[in-house]
Design a protein around this motif. Structure first.
Motif, PDB file in Angstrom:
ATOM      1  N   ASN A 120      27.534  -4.763   7.963  1.00 51.42           N
ATOM      2  CA  ASN A 120      27.084  -5.204   9.287  1.00 51.42           C
ATOM      3  C   ASN A 120      25.594  -4.986   9.524  1.00 51.42           C
ATOM      4  OD1 ASN A 120      29.608  -6.095   9.988  1.00 51.42           O
ATOM      5  ND2 ASN A 120      30.172  -4.289  11.168  1.00 51.42           N
ATOM      6  N   THR A 144      24.563  -5.153  16.492  1.00 46.80           N
ATOM      7  CA  THR A 144      24.707  -5.634  15.115  1.00 46.80           C
ATOM      8  C   THR A 144      25.795  -4.868  14.374  1.00 46.80           C
ATOM      9  OG1 THR A 144      22.335  -6.158  15.093  1.00 46.80           O
ATOM     10  CG2 THR A 144      23.446  -6.100  12.970  1.00 46.80           C
ATOM     11  N   GLY A 201      29.131  -6.185  15.221  1.00 46.15           N
ATOM     12  CA  GLY A 201      29.268  -7.635  15.125  1.00 46.15           C
ATOM     13  C   GLY A 201      30.588  -8.041  14.492  1.00 46.15           C
TER      14      GLY A 201
END
Length: 275
Positions: A227, A215, A218
């Motif tokens: 993020n 994540t 990302g």
């Protein structure tokens, strides 16, 4: 030195580049230092250039080969080894390496990995890290640079962080394009990955850690505040001693583990509170 069988051409869809430089092959074998009691596993043996030397040293090997045209070539070449040379005609990305565990010996994995599968295959092997003593891979140099990257560098990201969580990473040496047929357009490199018995920064939940890292990267150019907003807010990051205005490549592995453990504790508290 390995020669191509008549009529066999390297297949682009398999990312095939056959190693033929005898000096490089010997150097790889010295780095691996195979022994008779090793359980060797070679991914993508190709024409058997490395296989031949590994078998000469260890006397037994399991090979995983996807190209069905190469399987009979390998079976013929190493016929004299009988059941000590086994070929699994399958995709290494889908292979369950638990199938190879016959006794208490850990696996020693070797492979000249095509660029197009190197990252997913390394992640797949990391999920089997408990079975593996070490891994020696030929990869594009840029992939090895990413595996060994340190925080704050452009190569630092999800691949390096998760590999370094599970393994010690040792880049060994560079292999020039001329060592292959056909010659690739870039340098390759040999890397040794040695799974830890216990990670230097053990996470309470490695799956949670993988989610955090994935994540965080990302959108690489955005900050942690942006993020990670679906997982935790800026105040929570600051409470952990982490600047939410940083980009993800600035964080150390230990800091990613700290975020992951915080989220694991948070989930556990919610679960206990719901009971």
């Amino acid at each position: 030195m390995s020669k191509k069988p008549v009529g066999h051409r390297a297949r682009k869809r398999f990312g095939q580049n056959f190693l033929h430089d005898a000096g490089i092959i010997r150097r790889i074998i010295r780095s691996i230092a195979p022994r008779e009691d090793d359980h060797l596993v070679e991914i993508g043996p190709g024409l058997g250039a490395l296989t031949e030397e590994l078998l000469a040293e260890a006397g037994a090997l399991d090979a995983i080969e996807l190209d069905r045209d190469l399987v009979p070539v390998l079976r013929t070449k190493f016929f004299n080894y009988g059941e000590r040379f086994r070929i699994f005609e399958t995709d290494a990305l889908k292979f369950d390496f638990n199938e190879l565990k016959q006794d208490g010996r850990p696996l020693r994995v070797v492979g000249n990995l095509p660029y197009n599968i190197s990252t997913p295959l390394i992640f797949h092997l990391l999920s089997h890290a408990g079975l593996i003593r070490d891994m020696h891979f030929m990869l594009q140099k840029e992939v090895v640079d990413r595996l060994a990257a340190e925080p704050g560098t452009s190569d630092y990201g999800r691949l390096g962080i998760m590999t370094q969580y599970h393994c010690r990473v040792d880049p060994l040496f560079i292999v020039p394009p001329g060592a292959f047929d056909p010659a690739p357009k870039v340098d390759s490199a040999i890397v040794r990955l040695t799974p830890y018995d216990s990670p230097p920064y053990p996470a309470k939940d490695p799956v949670q850690l993988e989610l955090v890292v994935r994540t965080a990267f990302g959108q690489r150019r955005k900050t942690l505040r942006n993020n990670l907003r679906t997982l935790l807010d800026a105040d929570e990051l600051e409470a952990l001693g982490i600047d939410p205005g940083l980009r993800p490549e600035r964080l150390t592995l230990a800091e990613f583990v700290k975020i992951s453990d915080f989220l694991s504790d948070k989930q556990e508290s919610r679960h206990n509170g719901a009971e």
